[in-house]
Design an enzyme around this catalytic site. Structure first.
Site, PDB file in Angstrom:
ATOM      1  N   GLY A  14      85.162  43.067 163.477  1.00  0.00           N
ATOM      2  CA  GLY A  14      85.334  44.055 162.413  1.00  0.00           C
ATOM      3  C   GLY A  14      85.163  43.530 160.997  1.00  0.00           C
ATOM      4  N   SER A  15      84.362  42.477 160.818  1.00  0.00           N
ATOM      5  CA  SER A  15      84.177  42.000 159.436  1.00  0.00           C
ATOM      6  C   SER A  15      83.385  43.007 158.607  1.00  0.00           C
ATOM      7  CB  SER A  15      83.523  40.618 159.402  1.00  0.00           C
ATOM      8  OG  SER A  15      82.180  40.666 159.807  1.00  0.00           O
ATOM      9  N   ARG A  67      80.946  55.591 183.203  1.00  0.00           N
ATOM     10  CA  ARG A  67      80.452  55.664 181.825  1.00  0.00           C
ATOM     11  C   ARG A  67      80.486  57.113 181.329  1.00  0.00           C
ATOM     12  NH1 ARG A  67      74.471  54.778 179.463  1.00  0.00           N
ATOM     13  NH2 ARG A  67      75.080  55.183 177.324  1.00  0.00           N
ATOM     14  N   ARG A  93      78.160  49.057 172.590  1.00  0.00           N
ATOM     15  CA  ARG A  93      77.596  49.846 173.693  1.00  0.00           C
ATOM     16  C   ARG A  93      76.509  50.758 173.165  1.00  0.00           C
ATOM     17  NH1 ARG A  93      80.920  49.037 177.844  1.00  0.00           N
ATOM     18  NH2 ARG A  93      82.919  48.191 177.195  1.00  0.00           N
ATOM     19  N   LEU A  95      75.083  54.313 172.806  1.00  0.00           N
ATOM     20  CA  LEU A  95      75.607  55.685 172.860  1.00  0.00           C
ATOM     21  C   LEU A  95      74.651  56.564 173.655  1.00  0.00           C
ATOM     22  CD1 LEU A  95      76.785  56.234 169.179  1.00  0.00           C
ATOM     23  CD2 LEU A  95      78.238  56.056 171.204  1.00  0.00           C
ATOM     24  N   HIS A 111      72.454  46.541 162.073  1.00  0.00           N
ATOM     25  CA  HIS A 111      71.868  45.672 163.095  1.00  0.00           C
ATOM     26  C   HIS A 111      71.460  44.346 162.437  1.00  0.00           C
ATOM     27  CE1 HIS A 111      69.948  44.675 166.860  1.00  0.00           C
ATOM     28  NE2 HIS A 111      68.901  44.261 166.184  1.00  0.00           N
ATOM     29  N   GLU A 144      68.026  58.684 169.249  1.00  0.00           N
ATOM     30  CA  GLU A 144      68.203  58.413 170.679  1.00  0.00           C
ATOM     31  C   GLU A 144      67.496  57.136 171.142  1.00  0.00           C
ATOM     32  OE1 GLU A 144      67.973  61.962 173.229  1.00  0.00           O
ATOM     33  OE2 GLU A 144      68.122  63.110 171.374  1.00  0.00           O
ATOM     34  N   ASP A 147      68.178  51.133 168.520  1.00  0.00           N
ATOM     35  CA  ASP A 147      68.014  50.527 167.192  1.00  0.00           C
ATOM     36  C   ASP A 147      66.733  50.997 166.511  1.00  0.00           C
ATOM     37  OD1 ASP A 147      70.401  49.049 167.499  1.00  0.00           O
ATOM     38  OD2 ASP A 147      69.344  47.448 168.552  1.00  0.00           O
ATOM     39  N   GLU A 176      74.984  41.604 155.493  1.00  0.00           N
ATOM     40  CA  GLU A 176      75.479  42.819 156.151  1.00  0.00           C
ATOM     41  C   GLU A 176      76.643  43.413 155.362  1.00  0.00           C
ATOM     42  OE1 GLU A 176      76.216  42.660 160.395  1.00  0.00           O
ATOM     43  OE2 GLU A 176      74.933  40.909 160.592  1.00  0.00           O
TER      44      GLU A 176
HETATM   45  C1  GRF Z   1      77.311  42.283 163.242  1.00  0.00           C
HETATM   46  O1  GRF Z   1      76.424  41.207 163.209  1.00  0.00           O
HETATM   47  C2  GRF Z   1      76.572  43.590 163.361  1.00  0.00           C
HETATM   48  O2  GRF Z   1      75.344  43.598 162.706  1.00  0.00           O
HETATM   49  C3  GRF Z   1      76.348  43.677 164.848  1.00  0.00           C
HETATM   50  O3  GRF Z   1      77.521  43.177 165.424  1.00  0.00           O
HETATM   51  C4  GRF Z   1      78.152  42.281 164.515  1.00  0.00           C
HETATM   52  C5  GRF Z   1      79.537  42.789 164.286  1.00  0.00           C
HETATM   53  O4  GRF Z   1      80.283  41.930 163.463  1.00  0.00           O
HETATM   54  N1  GRF Z   1      75.989  45.028 165.225  1.00  0.00           N
HETATM   55  P1  GRF Z   1      81.674  42.414 162.878  1.00  0.00           P
HETATM   56  O5  GRF Z   1      82.477  42.954 164.073  1.00  0.00           O
HETATM   57  O6  GRF Z   1      81.410  43.492 161.874  1.00  0.00           O
HETATM   58  O7  GRF Z   1      82.313  41.212 162.280  1.00  0.00           O
END
Ligand code: GRF
Length: 202
Positions: A14-15, A67, A93, A95, A111, A144, A147, A176
């Site tokens: 969750g950074s 699922r 996962r 969706l 991503h 759909e 990425d 990010e």
């Molecule tokens: C990040 O690199 C994001 O781009 C990818 O998963 C990672 C999650 O990192 N989809 P965090 O949980 O936000 O630290």
């Protein structure tokens, strides 16, 4: 302008979620984070939400018989959240189409690659193994495809000869944390217009 309501969907550390919390708190993103939704009861993102006073919804994948049943519960939770935007930030996962179709143009994802290169899991590892000289991150609308939705923002970083997956991932992650709040800000300011594959920024 009315603040938009957002919910973050995350599976782990969750950074990126934290970067969103911090940007909202700093006043740079005009949003209210109404919920954290996770499929993983051990996600560190839950602690971040609790510290920030954000309600958590845990839809524990492991407790569902299939699922399909999991996704029905997830869809219900997402509908109940009643938000303007879902932010996938490390949701691990894929969706289903029914969820994606329920929230058209209301879901974005971060991503860790310059899409359309290196979709799916371990994007940074894929980039190192391929030998590209630049890598980066992409924030895009979710459709759909895997990425493959319309791209909102991208940032690039160099790939160094000495890089392994972790070193590259760390360099990309710093970007990010800038890109995701910025894309949310643009969405919340009604400045994103989707025209086919392209996103025009007003
Ligand atoms: C990040 O690199 C994001 O781009 C990818 O998963 C990672 C999650 O990192 N989809 P965090 O949980 O936000 O630290």
């Amino acid at each position: 302008m009315m603040k938009k309501r957002i919910a973050v969907v995350a599976s782990g550390r969750g950074s990126n979620f934290q970067a969103v919390i911090d940007a909202i708190r700093a006043g740079t993103v005009p949003a209210e984070c109404a919920a954290l939704i996770t499929d993983n009861p051990k996600a560190y993102a839950l602690e971040r939400a609790q510290k920030a006073g954000i309600p958590c919804r845990i839809i524990d994948y492991a407790t569902f018989p299939s699922r399909e049943v999991y996704e029905r519960a997830l869809l219900l939770t997402m509908k109940e959240a009643d938000v303007d935007l879902f932010v996938l930030a490390g949701y691990m996962r894929i969706l289903s189409s029914s969820i994606v179709r329920a929230f058209p143009q209301k879901m974005i994802n971060i991503h860790p690659a310059l899409l359309p290169s290196f979709t799916g899991l371990h994007a940074q590892r894929q980039a190192v193994l391929y030998g590209v000289k630049v890598a980066g991150c992409t924030v895009h609308f979710v459709d759909e495809s895997l990425d493959g939705g319309p791209i909102i923002l991208q940032k690039c970083v160099p790939v160094l000869d000495s890089d392994d997956e972790d070193a590259l991932a760390e360099r990309i992650l710093l970007h990010e944390h800038q890109c995701l709040p910025e894309a949310i800000r643009l969405f919340c300011e009604d400045r994103l217009v989707i025209e086919g594959r392209k996103v025009r920024i007003l």
